[in-house]
Scaffold this motif. Structure first.
Motif, PDB file in Angstrom:
ATOM      1  N   ASN A 220       0.802  -1.332   0.007  1.00  0.00           N
ATOM      2  CA  ASN A 220      -0.067   0.123   0.041  1.00  0.00           C
ATOM      3  C   ASN A 220       0.862   1.374   0.001  1.00  0.00           C
ATOM      4  O   ASN A 220       0.527   2.220  -0.666  1.00  0.00           O
ATOM      5  CB  ASN A 220      -0.833   0.117   1.186  1.00  0.00           C
ATOM      6  CG  ASN A 220      -1.981  -0.793   0.921  1.00  0.00           C
ATOM      7  OD1 ASN A 220      -2.266  -1.245   0.106  1.00  0.00           O
ATOM      8  ND2 ASN A 220      -2.688  -1.479   2.227  1.00  0.00           N
TER       9      ASN A 220
ATOM     10  N   ASP B  65      -7.762  -2.614  -1.214  1.00  0.00           N
ATOM     11  CA  ASP B  65      -6.881  -1.574  -0.383  1.00  0.00           C
ATOM     12  C   ASP B  65      -5.545  -0.930  -1.216  1.00  0.00           C
ATOM     13  O   ASP B  65      -5.385   0.209  -0.821  1.00  0.00           O
ATOM     14  CB  ASP B  65      -6.031  -2.450   0.820  1.00  0.00           C
ATOM     15  CG  ASP B  65      -6.855  -2.952   1.869  1.00  0.00           C
ATOM     16  OD1 ASP B  65      -7.832  -2.388   1.883  1.00  0.00           O
ATOM     17  OD2 ASP B  65      -6.560  -3.808   2.682  1.00  0.00           O
TER      18      ASP B  65
ATOM     19  N   LYS C  19      -7.431   1.957  -2.953  1.00  0.00           N
ATOM     20  CA  LYS C  19      -7.573   2.965  -2.036  1.00  0.00           C
ATOM     21  C   LYS C  19      -6.108   3.739  -1.823  1.00  0.00           C
ATOM     22  O   LYS C  19      -6.213   4.997  -1.393  1.00  0.00           O
ATOM     23  CB  LYS C  19      -8.212   2.525  -0.722  1.00  0.00           C
ATOM     24  CG  LYS C  19      -9.589   2.217  -0.859  1.00  0.00           C
ATOM     25  CD  LYS C  19     -10.394   1.534   0.557  1.00  0.00           C
ATOM     26  CE  LYS C  19     -11.682   1.273   0.074  1.00  0.00           C
ATOM     27  NZ  LYS C  19     -12.090   0.797   1.586  1.00  0.00           N
TER      28      LYS C  19
ATOM     29  N   ASP D  61     -12.400  10.925  -1.670  1.00  0.00           N
ATOM     30  CA  ASP D  61     -13.078  10.170  -0.338  1.00  0.00           C
ATOM     31  C   ASP D  61     -14.071   9.032  -0.656  1.00  0.00           C
ATOM     32  O   ASP D  61     -14.080   8.250   0.281  1.00  0.00           O
ATOM     33  CB  ASP D  61     -13.703  11.399   0.518  1.00  0.00           C
ATOM     34  CG  ASP D  61     -12.753  12.254   1.107  1.00  0.00           C
ATOM     35  OD1 ASP D  61     -11.619  11.828   1.312  1.00  0.00           O
ATOM     36  OD2 ASP D  61     -13.260  13.447   1.537  1.00  0.00           O
TER      37      ASP D  61
ATOM     38  N   ILE E  33     -14.106   6.996  -2.966  1.00  0.00           N
ATOM     39  CA  ILE E  33     -13.476   5.813  -3.489  1.00  0.00           C
ATOM     40  C   ILE E  33     -12.660   5.259  -2.217  1.00  0.00           C
ATOM     41  O   ILE E  33     -12.778   3.975  -1.884  1.00  0.00           O
ATOM     42  CB  ILE E  33     -12.018   6.140  -4.357  1.00  0.00           C
ATOM     43  CG1 ILE E  33     -13.060   6.593  -5.801  1.00  0.00           C
ATOM     44  CG2 ILE E  33     -11.259   5.046  -4.831  1.00  0.00           C
ATOM     45  CD1 ILE E  33     -12.047   7.042  -6.849  1.00  0.00           C
ATOM     46  N   VAL E  34     -12.074   5.904  -1.278  1.00  0.00           N
ATOM     47  CA  VAL E  34     -11.259   5.582  -0.239  1.00  0.00           C
ATOM     48  C   VAL E  34     -12.298   5.078   0.903  1.00  0.00           C
ATOM     49  O   VAL E  34     -12.021   4.016   1.857  1.00  0.00           O
ATOM     50  CB  VAL E  34     -10.607   6.754   0.485  1.00  0.00           C
ATOM     51  CG1 VAL E  34      -9.761   6.201   1.817  1.00  0.00           C
ATOM     52  CG2 VAL E  34      -9.437   7.194  -0.479  1.00  0.00           C
ATOM     53  N   GLN E  35     -13.531   5.532   0.733  1.00  0.00           N
ATOM     54  CA  GLN E  35     -14.419   4.969   1.775  1.00  0.00           C
ATOM     55  C   GLN E  35     -15.330   3.970   1.366  1.00  0.00           C
ATOM     56  O   GLN E  35     -16.267   3.438   2.082  1.00  0.00           O
ATOM     57  CB  GLN E  35     -15.458   6.212   2.314  1.00  0.00           C
ATOM     58  CG  GLN E  35     -14.443   7.418   3.044  1.00  0.00           C
ATOM     59  CD  GLN E  35     -15.323   8.629   3.302  1.00  0.00           C
ATOM     60  OE1 GLN E  35     -16.559   8.748   2.916  1.00  0.00           O
ATOM     61  NE2 GLN E  35     -14.678   9.758   3.855  1.00  0.00           N
ATOM     62  N   GLN E  36     -15.163   3.411   0.195  1.00  0.00           N
ATOM     63  CA  GLN E  36     -15.934   2.485  -0.292  1.00  0.00           C
ATOM     64  C   GLN E  36     -15.893   0.985   0.460  1.00  0.00           C
ATOM     65  O   GLN E  36     -14.847   0.612   0.724  1.00  0.00           O
ATOM     66  CB  GLN E  36     -15.368   2.002  -1.794  1.00  0.00           C
ATOM     67  CG  GLN E  36     -15.905   0.723  -2.484  1.00  0.00           C
ATOM     68  CD  GLN E  36     -17.338   1.190  -2.970  1.00  0.00           C
ATOM     69  OE1 GLN E  36     -17.571   2.383  -3.648  1.00  0.00           O
ATOM     70  NE2 GLN E  36     -18.429   0.285  -2.923  1.00  0.00           N
TER      71      GLN E  36
ATOM     72  N   LEU F  27     -18.064   2.694  -7.575  1.00  0.00           N
ATOM     73  CA  LEU F  27     -16.557   2.650  -7.654  1.00  0.00           C
ATOM     74  C   LEU F  27     -16.063   2.838  -8.994  1.00  0.00           C
ATOM     75  O   LEU F  27     -15.012   3.938  -9.034  1.00  0.00           O
ATOM     76  CB  LEU F  27     -15.869   1.501  -7.178  1.00  0.00           C
ATOM     77  CG  LEU F  27     -14.598   1.342  -6.877  1.00  0.00           C
ATOM     78  CD1 LEU F  27     -14.067   2.272  -5.892  1.00  0.00           C
ATOM     79  CD2 LEU F  27     -14.075  -0.134  -6.271  1.00  0.00           C
TER      80      LEU F  27
ATOM     81  N   SER G 284     -14.171   6.639 -10.042  1.00  0.00           N
ATOM     82  CA  SER G 284     -12.964   6.734 -10.464  1.00  0.00           C
ATOM     83  C   SER G 284     -12.497   7.333 -11.866  1.00  0.00           C
ATOM     84  O   SER G 284     -11.744   8.215 -12.004  1.00  0.00           O
ATOM     85  CB  SER G 284     -12.187   5.207 -10.471  1.00  0.00           C
ATOM     86  OG  SER G 284     -12.823   4.429 -11.245  1.00  0.00           O
TER      87      SER G 284
END
Length: 358
Positions: free
Chosen positions: A87, A262, A265, A301, A303-306, A327, A331
């Motif tokens: 990551n 992960d 994100k 946010d 996408i990161v909070q999906q 998603l 993107s």
């Protein structure tokens, strides 16, 4: 090819940037551009590479501990360390220039698809050395090869542990591959300690960038390419006709480990750190572009909070790929927003790129 290096030994961008996709609307002043580059360097670039180096060093240490005592606990810690390092590398994706790609060193960090046949051949040898791993090529190196050794969707944790007992060369290969990976990441990170400072000085006696516009151009192009990779490749959702219904989970990065989402994100987090920590969003607000700043942050946010109902992205694609439409859409919207509004606001013309490689 867009060449930004000014000296024989300076690092150069390896992307193509010859064919403009739209006309840039130059609004940013030289002083503002220099301010932003300095903030991006100090508050985003240098911390990202510092964290990558720390994660890689920890992964190397965890590998040694695991091979000294092969237990479920030590394997779990090693896997988590792999995830953290992978990551951290995804956050570097939008900084794929300069030392990151010098002499294609990035392929030795994360190359896909891996070459299973080469890895299996290495595991059959009586003895192994780091030189053997290096000579085997990038398909048997880096984070992708380590995932293949440490994770499986067919084998249980107990079976993977047993494989290290049945085939002692696996630990030898694991240790040597991690050592080579750590060497490459430390080389990249150490060189960025100098290069990143010079990037922040672009247009102000920088060793590598005579004009601040050069540094801003390469950065924004890489931000766009990184976002584009998420929508076009890393989600693994689309078939040749860009239809979700015929997608395959085997196109995903990190499908064996289940860490695909992960990594997606983390890729977006890297972009957000440059834009937010680097004060680009703040600058947009000051330029009466509040809606652009808001839209960029909200898309990142989202996408990161999906969240997923299924265990991971692999299972979600297999059972209900249509549920991932938000998603995919977000993107793509982020990619288009960087292209259509952010780049012109920063006085940048995006160049053509075919987004090859990982």
């Amino acid at each position: 090819m867009l060449i930004l290096s000014l000296f024989k030994n300076a690092w150069a961008d390896k992307s193509n940037a010859n064919t403009p996709q739209h006309t840039a609307n130059i609004e940013i002043t030289k002083a503002d551009r220099q301010m932003l580059l300095s903030s991006i360097s100090k508050n985003a670039m240098l911390p990202i590479f510092k964290e990558l180096k720390l994660a890689s060093n920890t992964l190397y240490q965890q590998t040694q501990q695991f091979c000294g005592a092969k237990t479920e606990d030590s394997l779990s810690k090693l896997r988590q360390s792999w995830n953290t390092t992978a990551n951290a590398w995804q956050q570097v994706d939008s900084l794929a220039f300069g030392p990151t790609t010098d002499e294609n060193i990035d392929f030795g960090v994360y190359f896909l698809p891996i070459k299973k046949g080469i890895i299996k051949e290495l595991l059959q040898r009586d003895t192994l050395s780091k030189k053997d791993i290096d000579a085997a090529g990038v398909g048997a190196q880096g984070l992708g090869a380590l995932e293949y050794i440490l994770f499986s969707r067919e084998q249980s944790t107990a079976q993977i542990l047993q494989s290290f007992t049945d085939q002692p060369q696996r630990c030898e290969y694991l240790q040597l591959t991690t050592e080579l990976l750590n060497d490459n990441i430390n080389t990249i990170s150490n060189q960025w300690e100098h290069y990143g400072v010079q990037f922040g000085l672009a247009g102000n006696n920088s060793l590598y960038f005579l004009e601040s516009s050069e540094a801003m151009t390469i950065l924004v192009n890489k931000l766009y390419q990184s976002a584009q990779k998420v929508s076009n490749k890393k989600l693994g959702l689309l078939d040749s006709k860009n239809e979700i219904k015929n997608s395959t989970p085997y196109k995903l990065h990190a499908w064996r480990s289940g860490d695909s989402l992960d990594q997606v994100k983390a890729n977006i987090i890297g972009i957000k750190r440059i834009l937010k920590n680097g004060e680009v969003l703040q600058w947009l607000n000051q330029q009466n572009k509040q809606q652009l700043a808001t839209d960029l942050e909200q898309l990142m946010d989202s996408i990161v909070q999906q969240k997923l109902k299924e265990k991971d992205l692999f299972d979600a694609i297999k059972t209900s790929p249509e549920s991932l439409q938000p998603l995919v859409s977000n993107s793509k919207k982020l990619t288009e927003l960087i292209k259509a509004q952010l780049a012109p606001s920063l006085g940048v013309e995006l160049g053509f790129n075919d987004n090859d490689g990982d």
